[in-house]
Design a protein around this motif. Structure first.
Motif, PDB file in Angstrom:
ATOM      1  N   ILE A   1       0.838  -1.203   0.000  1.00 24.43           N
ATOM      2  CA  ILE A   1       0.000   0.000   0.000  1.00 24.43           C
ATOM      3  C   ILE A   1       0.872   1.251   0.000  1.00 24.43           C
ATOM      4  O   ILE A   1       0.562   2.244  -0.675  1.00 24.43           O
ATOM      5  N   LEU A   2       1.986   1.221   0.737  1.00 29.03           N
ATOM      6  CA  LEU A   2       2.877   2.384   0.760  1.00 29.03           C
ATOM      7  C   LEU A   2       3.448   2.665  -0.625  1.00 29.03           C
ATOM      8  O   LEU A   2       3.605   3.831  -1.021  1.00 29.03           O
ATOM      9  N   MET A   3       3.789   1.609  -1.363  1.00 29.03           N
ATOM     10  CA  MET A   3       4.309   1.804  -2.720  1.00 29.03           C
ATOM     11  C   MET A   3       3.263   2.446  -3.624  1.00 29.03           C
ATOM     12  O   MET A   3       3.585   3.309  -4.456  1.00 29.03           O
ATOM     13  N   ILE A   4       2.011   2.032  -3.475  1.00 25.23           N
ATOM     14  CA  ILE A   4       0.948   2.605  -4.297  1.00 25.23           C
ATOM     15  C   ILE A   4       0.790   4.088  -3.981  1.00 25.23           C
ATOM     16  O   ILE A   4       0.683   4.923  -4.882  1.00 25.23           O
ATOM     17  N   VAL A   5       0.775   4.427  -2.691  1.00 25.59           N
ATOM     18  CA  VAL A   5       0.647   5.833  -2.291  1.00 25.59           C
ATOM     19  C   VAL A   5       1.821   6.646  -2.824  1.00 25.59           C
ATOM     20  O   VAL A   5       1.648   7.750  -3.355  1.00 25.59           O
ATOM     21  N   TRP A   6       3.032   6.100  -2.698  1.00 18.52           N
ATOM     22  CA  TRP A   6       4.230   6.800  -3.196  1.00 18.52           C
ATOM     23  C   TRP A   6       4.123   7.017  -4.700  1.00 18.52           C
ATOM     24  O   TRP A   6       4.419   8.105  -5.198  1.00 18.52           O
ATOM     25  N   ALA A   7       3.723   5.975  -5.426  1.00 23.04           N
ATOM     26  CA  ALA A   7       3.625   6.070  -6.884  1.00 23.04           C
ATOM     27  C   ALA A   7       2.606   7.120  -7.304  1.00 23.04           C
ATOM     28  O   ALA A   7       2.824   7.861  -8.270  1.00 23.04           O
ATOM     29  N   VAL A   8       1.497   7.208  -6.579  1.00 19.73           N
ATOM     30  CA  VAL A   8       0.476   8.208  -6.901  1.00 19.73           C
ATOM     31  C   VAL A   8       1.017   9.614  -6.697  1.00 19.73           C
ATOM     32  O   VAL A   8       0.836  10.499  -7.541  1.00 19.73           O
TER      33      VAL A   8
ATOM     34  N   ALA B   1     -10.842   3.260   3.413  1.00 19.97           N
ATOM     35  CA  ALA B   1     -11.540   4.559   3.361  1.00 19.97           C
ATOM     36  C   ALA B   1     -10.675   5.707   3.894  1.00 19.97           C
ATOM     37  O   ALA B   1     -10.576   6.760   3.237  1.00 19.97           O
ATOM     38  N   PRO B   2     -10.005   5.550   5.056  1.00 24.20           N
ATOM     39  CA  PRO B   2      -9.138   6.645   5.516  1.00 24.20           C
ATOM     40  C   PRO B   2      -7.991   6.940   4.549  1.00 24.20           C
ATOM     41  O   PRO B   2      -7.589   8.100   4.396  1.00 24.20           O
ATOM     42  N   ILE B   3      -7.457   5.875   3.905  1.00 22.07           N
ATOM     43  CA  ILE B   3      -6.365   6.088   2.947  1.00 22.07           C
ATOM     44  C   ILE B   3      -6.858   6.898   1.757  1.00 22.07           C
ATOM     45  O   ILE B   3      -6.156   7.783   1.252  1.00 22.07           O
ATOM     46  N   MET B   4      -8.068   6.632   1.287  1.00 20.21           N
ATOM     47  CA  MET B   4      -8.631   7.362   0.153  1.00 20.21           C
ATOM     48  C   MET B   4      -8.773   8.848   0.474  1.00 20.21           C
ATOM     49  O   MET B   4      -8.411   9.717  -0.325  1.00 20.21           O
ATOM     50  N   ILE B   5      -9.311   9.131   1.653  1.00 20.11           N
ATOM     51  CA  ILE B   5      -9.489  10.525   2.060  1.00 20.11           C
ATOM     52  C   ILE B   5      -8.133  11.224   2.163  1.00 20.11           C
ATOM     53  O   ILE B   5      -7.961  12.371   1.743  1.00 20.11           O
ATOM     54  N   LEU B   6      -7.155  10.502   2.709  1.00 23.78           N
ATOM     55  CA  LEU B   6      -5.809  11.074   2.816  1.00 23.78           C
ATOM     56  C   LEU B   6      -5.215  11.363   1.438  1.00 23.78           C
ATOM     57  O   LEU B   6      -4.543  12.390   1.246  1.00 23.78           O
ATOM     58  N   LEU B   7      -5.442  10.469   0.480  1.00 24.92           N
ATOM     59  CA  LEU B   7      -4.903  10.689  -0.860  1.00 24.92           C
ATOM     60  C   LEU B   7      -5.522  11.915  -1.531  1.00 24.92           C
ATOM     61  O   LEU B   7      -4.839  12.661  -2.233  1.00 24.92           O
TER      62      LEU B   7
ATOM     63  N   PHE C   1       6.532   9.539  15.792  1.00 26.59           N
ATOM     64  CA  PHE C   1       5.301  10.203  16.218  1.00 26.59           C
ATOM     65  C   PHE C   1       4.088   9.980  15.316  1.00 26.59           C
ATOM     66  O   PHE C   1       2.956  10.048  15.790  1.00 26.59           O
ATOM     67  N   ILE C   2       4.290   9.737  14.018  1.00 25.71           N
ATOM     68  CA  ILE C   2       3.150   9.582  13.119  1.00 25.71           C
ATOM     69  C   ILE C   2       3.319   8.338  12.255  1.00 25.71           C
ATOM     70  O   ILE C   2       4.418   7.791  12.143  1.00 25.71           O
ATOM     71  N   ASP C   3       2.234   7.894  11.637  1.00 28.79           N
ATOM     72  CA  ASP C   3       2.249   6.641  10.888  1.00 28.79           C
ATOM     73  C   ASP C   3       2.915   6.810   9.527  1.00 28.79           C
ATOM     74  O   ASP C   3       3.132   7.928   9.042  1.00 28.79           O
ATOM     75  N   SER C   4       3.205   5.680   8.887  1.00 24.79           N
ATOM     76  CA  SER C   4       3.982   5.657   7.647  1.00 24.79           C
ATOM     77  C   SER C   4       3.284   6.384   6.503  1.00 24.79           C
ATOM     78  O   SER C   4       3.911   7.158   5.771  1.00 24.79           O
ATOM     79  N   THR C   5       1.985   6.137   6.340  1.00 24.31           N
ATOM     80  CA  THR C   5       1.254   6.779   5.249  1.00 24.31           C
ATOM     81  C   THR C   5       1.289   8.292   5.397  1.00 24.31           C
ATOM     82  O   THR C   5       1.494   9.024   4.419  1.00 24.31           O
ATOM     83  N   SER C   6       1.119   8.776   6.612  1.00 22.59           N
ATOM     84  CA  SER C   6       1.134  10.219   6.857  1.00 22.59           C
ATOM     85  C   SER C   6       2.504  10.810   6.563  1.00 22.59           C
ATOM     86  O   SER C   6       2.604  11.916   6.007  1.00 22.59           O
TER      87      SER C   6
ATOM     88  N   VAL D   1       7.009  13.329   0.917  1.00 26.03           N
ATOM     89  CA  VAL D   1       7.428  12.901  -0.416  1.00 26.03           C
ATOM     90  C   VAL D   1       7.232  13.993  -1.483  1.00 26.03           C
ATOM     91  O   VAL D   1       8.104  14.163  -2.347  1.00 26.03           O
ATOM     92  N   PRO D   2       6.120  14.765  -1.460  1.00 27.29           N
ATOM     93  CA  PRO D   2       6.014  15.847  -2.450  1.00 27.29           C
ATOM     94  C   PRO D   2       7.149  16.860  -2.374  1.00 27.29           C
ATOM     95  O   PRO D   2       7.439  17.553  -3.352  1.00 27.29           O
ATOM     96  N   ILE D   3       7.815  16.926  -1.222  1.00 25.93           N
ATOM     97  CA  ILE D   3       8.932  17.863  -1.045  1.00 25.93           C
ATOM     98  C   ILE D   3      10.265  17.181  -1.313  1.00 25.93           C
ATOM     99  O   ILE D   3      11.120  17.712  -2.046  1.00 25.93           O
TER     100      ILE D   3
END
Length: 438
Positions: free
Chosen positions: A159-166, A286-292, A339-344, A350-352
């Motif tokens: 899932i982390l790879m998918i988020v990174w790729a997006v 669902a939380p991942i979608m909102i975060l994306l 302090f915070i989770d991997s997806t966050s 990553v955008p920076i």
């Protein structure tokens, strides 16, 4: 403009420290930043609503729930128990065989679930009781379960790879294949540590296999073989299909989910289990979608305001040595992991950092795997360490403490960061497969 950018980013950090949900924080500061730059409420609202609409149209919004659902079907079918039993049979002659079996089982399970938390919860109930029953040290057993669960974020599908790729607009398939060799290296390193520990501490890791997992009853062996080999078949469909170019990541997720569903039915999964798997997948994704969606707005704000260039200039003002700049990025990720989770962390940084790495000449695939490994280590880093809390909640032993799990996981944390550095020093570890065969 520079002061505006840092003011908005400061507001974001304030929201996070106050405990505001990350999606709300990202969406709010993105809107405030765009409004500040455009000077118009309507323009800011229009830009962000268009960004959200474009984000929803991406096929990642079906890939993530499908892969999570595939993992839920496999977990509820009982195939994870069969997989662990087969791994125990395969490695029963090695010192620390149950530790090795736990790592191997997690590595294969990771190629199905893509979510480390699911692996940690599953093997806490399967592996830990077997290890303790045979006299394995509690800390070593807990650390092995928690540490090897990290493989779920590196071995594809992740899932982390998918988020990174997006976020970076990279190929999801290429990123999946890029994680194979580093993931296998990390799994082998974990196994090597288990063997070394058992040799050095034979009283803490007896060299014997669990009788319950090596039952020679033919019917039981056939049942275990069906579950374990079916999982390997699903992996072949998903990874082999993407690697061979026969399937897109979306199609591979669909075929994999259908295969996991049929496997679950063959293993006796009930209608209730199917519905619970669907509900669980929805609660996870669902939380991942909102975060994306919120992260897409955040990326748009950074691009419009030139924040990436400002931060790049700031980093290079500290030092123009690439090693120093990458060291700063490494340190930021390790600290955030406390302090915070991997997806966050990925959504925030990553955008920076990805454009900074490109400026330094670091291959995007190698930087992605490096980043995922470092961020992945945060899953074991106190005081947050979400995998540690997951293991604590899942193990059927009330005497287990968080301190026991954190201390047991330290060697695995070190190995994860060590492999991350290897990928940065030798980027071919992650780039050879995708650039050669895709």
């Amino acid at each position: 403009m520079t002061l505006t950018i840092f003011g908005i980013l400061g507001l974001l950090m304030l929201f996070i420290l106050l405990g505001v949900h990350l999606a709300v924080a990202l969406g709010t500061v993105s809107f405030v930043g765009v409004y500040w730059m455009m000077g118009s409420f309507d323009i800011g609202l229009s830009i962000l609503s268009t960004t959200a609409y474009e984000a929803l149209r991406k096929d990642v919004f079906i890939i993530i729930p499908l892969f999570v659902l595939m993992g839920d079907f496999v977990s509820r079918s009982g195939s994870a128990n069969d997989l662990y039993a087969l791994c125990n049979r395969a490695f029963r002659r090695l010192p620390g065989c149950l530790g090795v079996a736990t790592v191997a089982g997690n590595a294969v399970f990771a190629a199905i679930t893509g979510v480390s938390i699911a692996a940690a919860a599953t093997f806490s109930r399967i592996a830990y009781p077997e290890m303790v029953a045979l006299g394995y040290d509690k800390r070593f057993s807990l650390g092995t379960v928690a540490g090897s669960a990290c493989l779920g974020m590196l071995i594809p599908p992740s899932i982390l790879m998918i988020v990174w790729a997006v976020l970076t607009e990279q190929s999801i398939g290429a990123l999946f294949i890029a994680g194979l060799i580093p993931g296998l290296i990390l799994a082998v390193a974990f196994c090597g540590y288990c063997v070394w520990y058992a040799i050095r501490n034979p009283e803490c890791a007896p060299m014997q296999a669990a009788p319950s997992l090596t039952d020679t009853d033919p019917a039981e062996l056939r049942r275990q073989s069906l579950g374990g080999l079916a999982i390997l078949g699903l992996i072949g469909v998903v990874i082999g299909g993407i690697w061979g170019g026969f399937l897109t990541p979306t199609e591979a997720a669909g075929f994999g989910t259908m295969g996991a569903f049929l496997l679950g039915l063959a293993k006796g999964m009930t209608r209730h289990d199917v519905l619970e798997a669907i509900y669980s997948a929805g609660r996870t994704t669902a939380p991942i979608m909102i975060l994306l969606i919120a992260a897409s707005m955040y990326s748009r704000f950074l691009a419009m305001g030139g924040a990436t260039q400002v931060i790049t200039d700031l980093l290079f003002s500290v030092s123009e040595n690439p090693a120093v700049v990458l060291g700063i990025i490494f340190t930021v990720w390790v600290l955030l992991g406390m302090f915070i989770d991997s997806t966050s962390i990925i959504l925030l940084t990553v955008p920076i950092f990805a454009p900074v790495a490109t400026t330094l000449g670091v291959d995007p695939l190698a930087f992605a795997i490096f980043g995922i490994l470092v961020i992945e280590a945060g899953l074991l880093t106190p005081p947050f360490g979400i995998l540690v809390f997951t293991v604590k909640a899942a193990v059927p032993d009330p005497d287990v403490t968080l301190g026991d799990i954190f201390r047991g996981a330290i060697p695995f944390w070190i190995l994860i960061l060590g492999v991350a550095v290897l990928v940065l020093v030798w980027p071919e570890l992650s780039t050879w497969l995708p650039y050669t065969f895709m």
